[in-house]
Design a protein around this motif. Structure first.
Motif, mmCIF file in Angstrom:
data_model
loop_
_atom_site.group_PDB
_atom_site.id
_atom_site.type_symbol
_atom_site.label_atom_id
_atom_site.label_comp_id
_atom_site.label_asym_id
_atom_site.label_seq_id
_atom_site.Cartn_x
_atom_site.Cartn_y
_atom_site.Cartn_z
ATOM 1 N N LEU A 76 0.758 -1.237 0.030
ATOM 2 C CA LEU A 76 -0.048 0.226 -0.113
ATOM 3 C C LEU A 76 0.952 1.433 0.009
ATOM 4 O O LEU A 76 0.469 2.172 -0.771
ATOM 5 N N ALA A 77 1.786 1.228 0.913
ATOM 6 C CA ALA A 77 2.785 2.508 1.126
ATOM 7 C C ALA A 77 3.390 2.571 -0.226
ATOM 8 O O ALA A 77 3.693 3.774 -0.909
ATOM 9 N N LEU A 78 3.876 1.503 -1.107
ATOM 10 C CA LEU A 78 4.633 1.682 -2.549
ATOM 11 C C LEU A 78 3.751 2.367 -3.291
ATOM 12 O O LEU A 78 4.198 3.280 -4.140
ATOM 13 N N CYS A 79 2.554 1.777 -3.483
ATOM 14 C CA CYS A 79 1.652 2.259 -4.489
ATOM 15 C C CYS A 79 1.429 3.781 -4.150
ATOM 16 O O CYS A 79 1.296 4.839 -4.961
ATOM 17 N N VAL A 80 1.118 4.242 -2.917
ATOM 18 C CA VAL A 80 0.923 5.662 -2.560
ATOM 19 C C VAL A 80 2.096 6.402 -2.547
ATOM 20 O O VAL A 80 2.128 7.739 -3.216
ATOM 21 N N GLY A 81 3.130 6.092 -2.154
ATOM 22 C CA GLY A 81 4.587 6.769 -2.319
ATOM 23 C C GLY A 81 5.068 7.031 -3.602
ATOM 24 O O GLY A 81 5.499 8.118 -4.048
ATOM 25 N N LEU A 82 4.748 5.878 -4.618
ATOM 26 C CA LEU A 82 5.134 6.204 -6.168
ATOM 27 C C LEU A 82 4.051 7.092 -6.480
ATOM 28 O O LEU A 82 4.872 8.146 -7.258
ATOM 29 N N LEU A 83 2.947 7.318 -6.193
ATOM 30 C CA LEU A 83 2.030 8.375 -6.788
ATOM 31 C C LEU A 83 2.541 9.710 -6.412
ATOM 32 O O LEU A 83 2.605 10.725 -7.087
ATOM 33 N N PHE A 84 2.525 9.864 -4.864
ATOM 34 C CA PHE A 84 3.112 11.321 -4.403
ATOM 35 C C PHE A 84 4.367 11.796 -5.005
ATOM 36 O O PHE A 84 4.585 12.844 -5.336
ATOM 37 N N GLY A 85 5.210 10.603 -5.183
ATOM 38 C CA GLY A 85 6.542 11.197 -5.723
ATOM 39 C C GLY A 85 6.455 11.410 -7.121
ATOM 40 O O GLY A 85 7.133 12.688 -7.475
ATOM 41 N N TRP A 86 5.776 10.568 -7.844
ATOM 42 C CA TRP A 86 5.602 11.128 -9.144
ATOM 43 C C TRP A 86 4.816 12.408 -9.605
ATOM 44 O O TRP A 86 5.209 13.457 -10.306
#
Length: 272
Positions: A76-86
């Motif tokens: 879950l953190a990977l999906c949200v973190g990738l979205l935030f970083g992008w």
């Protein structure tokens, strides 16, 4: 002068580690002398309690629950973190909007979040997943933004000059540049998520290692408390080791020098 080859662990390292472990066990045994097991169990009493929770199946059951929650939180953190970083990379406006969110998540103590979620949600197993993911999201987002910003612009210009499609540029230029640091960051925070999961379960979950520790504390079963602690320490170390192996292999997939070295080794060429 050539670059020195990184060697494995030396015999001196193994000897030092072994002596440290022996010293810690001796100190533990000395502290337990004359003490009630409810106050300070000895190493032997802890191992006996560890065998007991292993034999009755509770160790495997509760560990599986905790590891599953930690793994779910990591995804879950990977999906949200990738979205935030992008989003923070492609849009200044989005970066400004997300900046306060990142600041809050980075500065928010996990224990405070656990207490608030317990007040709002009661004893809910999903609290563990929410807390672990909240701790990991800012770090993964920062790693994603840094990786995207560090892509070599000359490679992007070369891809455009070769008239590569957007999909091909993503696969052959962007992905090899950003995957190693993102995987490394995710692995670093994932190993710590096991410890955060235990802390969250201790206060909020009806099952899992944290709940088992809470029960032993309530019943003053200190040998079992030490046994659960020893088990989670070993488990966290094994998870960290497995993640290091995965990160090393993923990094090698996208490192030209590592690929060349692997190819030469498979051909039987000695690397001096």
């Amino acid at each position: 002068m050539g670059t020195p080859v990184k060697q494995g662990r030396s015999p001196q390292y193994a000897l030092g580690a072994a002596l440290c472990v022996v010293a810690l066990l001796a100190t533990w045994h000395w502290l337990s002398l004359g003490q009630s097991p409810a106050v300070m169990p000895s190493p032997a009493q802890t191992l006996e309690a560890l065998w007991e929770i292993t034999a009755d199946g509770s160790l495997a059951t509760e560990l599986a629950i905790t590891l599953l929650r930690a793994a779910t939180a990591t995804m879950l953190a990977l999906c949200v973190g990738l979205l935030f970083g992008w989003a923070a990379t492609v849009s200044r406006f989005a970066d400004g909007v997300l900046a306060p969110v990142r600041a809050i998540l980075q500065g928010l103590p996990p224990i405070v979040l656990i207490v608030c979620l317990v007040l709002w949600m009661g004893s809910d197993p999903s609290i563990t997943i929410i807390v672990c993911a909240t701790v990991m999201v800012p770090l993964i987002a920062a790693a994603t933004a840094s990786a995207l910003q560090s892509i070599d612009p000359h490679l992007l210009e070369l891809g455009a000059g070769l008239q590569l499609s957007r999909t091909r540029r993503l696969v052959f230029i962007v992905a090899p540049s950003i995957l190693p640091p993102i995987v490394a960051a995710t692995g670093a925070v994932a190993s710590g998520s096991v410890r955060v999961a235990v802390m969250a379960e201790l206060l909020s979950a009806p099952d899992g290692v944290g709940a088992a520790i809470a029960q032993t504390r309530t019943l003053l079963q200190t040998p079992k408390l030490f046994a659960w602690t020893l088990a989670i320490i070993v488990c966290a170390l094994l998870v960290d080791l497995a993640i290091r192996v995965v990160v090393k292999r993923w990094t090698a997939l996208f490192s030209p020098s590592d690929r060349a070295a692997t190819a030469r080794t498979r051909k039987g060429t000695r690397i001096r």
